[in-house]
Design a protein around this motif. Structure first.
Motif, PDB file in Angstrom:
ATOM      1  N   GLN A  70      50.968  13.456  16.630  1.00  0.00           N
ATOM      2  CA  GLN A  70      50.041  13.263  17.720  1.00  0.00           C
ATOM      3  C   GLN A  70      50.279  11.812  18.308  1.00  0.00           C
ATOM      4  O   GLN A  70      50.011  11.693  19.503  1.00  0.00           O
ATOM      5  N   VAL A  71      50.027  10.943  17.455  1.00  0.00           N
ATOM      6  CA  VAL A  71      50.052   9.396  17.643  1.00  0.00           C
ATOM      7  C   VAL A  71      51.395   9.026  18.425  1.00  0.00           C
ATOM      8  O   VAL A  71      51.381   8.632  19.596  1.00  0.00           O
ATOM      9  N   ARG A  72      52.407   9.502  18.291  1.00  0.00           N
ATOM     10  CA  ARG A  72      53.827   9.126  18.405  1.00  0.00           C
ATOM     11  C   ARG A  72      53.957   9.772  20.003  1.00  0.00           C
ATOM     12  O   ARG A  72      54.506   9.204  20.753  1.00  0.00           O
ATOM     13  N   THR A  80      48.383   3.764  19.381  1.00  0.00           N
ATOM     14  CA  THR A  80      48.914   4.168  20.916  1.00  0.00           C
ATOM     15  C   THR A  80      48.861   3.078  21.766  1.00  0.00           C
ATOM     16  O   THR A  80      49.544   3.159  22.706  1.00  0.00           O
ATOM     17  N   GLN A  81      48.288   1.923  21.396  1.00  0.00           N
ATOM     18  CA  GLN A  81      47.945   0.908  22.270  1.00  0.00           C
ATOM     19  C   GLN A  81      48.897  -0.289  21.430  1.00  0.00           C
ATOM     20  O   GLN A  81      48.683  -1.353  22.264  1.00  0.00           O
ATOM     21  N   GLU A  92      44.007   5.845  16.052  1.00  0.00           N
ATOM     22  CA  GLU A  92      44.133   5.974  17.410  1.00  0.00           C
ATOM     23  C   GLU A  92      44.663   4.683  18.262  1.00  0.00           C
ATOM     24  O   GLU A  92      45.306   4.815  19.245  1.00  0.00           O
ATOM     25  N   ARG A  93      44.319   3.543  17.747  1.00  0.00           N
ATOM     26  CA  ARG A  93      44.629   2.406  18.497  1.00  0.00           C
ATOM     27  C   ARG A  93      46.045   1.975  18.359  1.00  0.00           C
ATOM     28  O   ARG A  93      46.684   1.234  19.115  1.00  0.00           O
ATOM     29  N   THR A  95      58.172   1.011  15.171  1.00  0.00           N
ATOM     30  CA  THR A  95      58.174   1.445  16.624  1.00  0.00           C
ATOM     31  C   THR A  95      59.470   0.485  17.329  1.00  0.00           C
ATOM     32  O   THR A  95      59.849   1.062  18.318  1.00  0.00           O
ATOM     33  N   SER A 151      51.725  10.619  22.110  1.00  0.00           N
ATOM     34  CA  SER A 151      50.969   9.806  22.988  1.00  0.00           C
ATOM     35  C   SER A 151      51.334   8.339  23.327  1.00  0.00           C
ATOM     36  O   SER A 151      51.169   7.882  24.525  1.00  0.00           O
ATOM     37  N   ARG A 152      52.222   7.858  22.512  1.00  0.00           N
ATOM     38  CA  ARG A 152      52.800   6.675  22.983  1.00  0.00           C
ATOM     39  C   ARG A 152      53.917   6.782  23.887  1.00  0.00           C
ATOM     40  O   ARG A 152      54.280   5.980  24.644  1.00  0.00           O
ATOM     41  N   ASP A 153      54.540   7.876  23.930  1.00  0.00           N
ATOM     42  CA  ASP A 153      55.974   8.310  24.750  1.00  0.00           C
ATOM     43  C   ASP A 153      55.496   8.570  26.030  1.00  0.00           C
ATOM     44  O   ASP A 153      54.561   8.899  26.481  1.00  0.00           O
ATOM     45  N   THR A 188      51.830   6.083  10.089  1.00  0.00           N
ATOM     46  CA  THR A 188      50.564   6.464  10.512  1.00  0.00           C
ATOM     47  C   THR A 188      49.921   7.346   9.682  1.00  0.00           C
ATOM     48  O   THR A 188      48.560   7.322   9.443  1.00  0.00           O
TER      49      THR A 188
END
Length: 188
Positions: free
Chosen positions: A182-184, A101-102, A98-99, A75, A186-188, A87
């Motif tokens: 999906q994870v990426r 994303t945090q 899922e975490r 990242t 939600s990070r953006d 991932t």
């Protein structure tokens, strides 16, 4: 599309096709960095042998700490392929993706344990330019992970810096491995 196109299966040669088949069976598709590296047989073999060697040797550090540190580096360097692939690996290991994303708030986020915070801060310090690792960090990590665990962690972070920077320079982007996109997103 990468800056240097992947070597196709038809052009990979007999041994290359065999390795592509094994990789596709293991990951669902041929990882693009592998297919791009096929342009240089020596680098292809060196990376293949070293990746397998490091994978087999990396057994001291708990897998979730190793994978979390590697993901963090991906990242920070902004290697979408590495984030995507990492991932998938974490999900296949049964880890909570899922975490991820945090991850940018790991220092204060209760989703991350104290040991995970130490590992992630070390990944940040090793990836920073210039490197900002301190004696105190090393001493604290050695106390938690043991010397062998710290050597493994350091090696894995350094390897991911190499992989991520190589992939980014060559324009290798995410391939859509598993739930990674999906994870990426939600990070953006």
């Amino acid at each position: 599309m990468p800056r240097i196109p992947a070597v196709t299966t038809a052009d990979a040669g007999v041994v290359g096709r065999l390795i592509y088949r094994v990789a596709a069976r293991r990951y669902g598709t041929v990882p693009e960095p592998l297919a791009v590296a096929r342009h240089h047989r020596g680098v292809f073999w060196a990376s293949l042998v070293s990746e397998l060697g490091y994978e087999r040797a990396s057994r001291r550090l708990p897998a979730h700490l190793r994978e979390l540190a590697v993901y963090r580096v991906a990242t920070l360097v902004d290697c979408s392929w590495c984030v995507d692939f990492g991932t998938m690996l974490q999900r296949l290991d049964g880890l909570d993706v899922e975490r991820l994303t945090q991850i940018d708030s790991y220092a204060t986020n209760p989703l991350f344990t104290p040991d995970e915070r130490l590992v992630l801060a070390y990944a940040d310090a090793m990836t920073a330019l210039p490197i900002t690792v301190t004696d105190a960090q090393v001493a604290e990590l050695a106390a938690v992970l043991g010397r062998a665990g710290l050597v493994e962690l350091t090696t894995q972070i350094a390897l991911e810096n190499m992989r991520a920077r190589s992939n980014s320079a060559l324009g290798i982007i995410d391939q859509g491995f598993d739930a990674a996109c999906q994870v990426r997103a939600s990070r953006d």
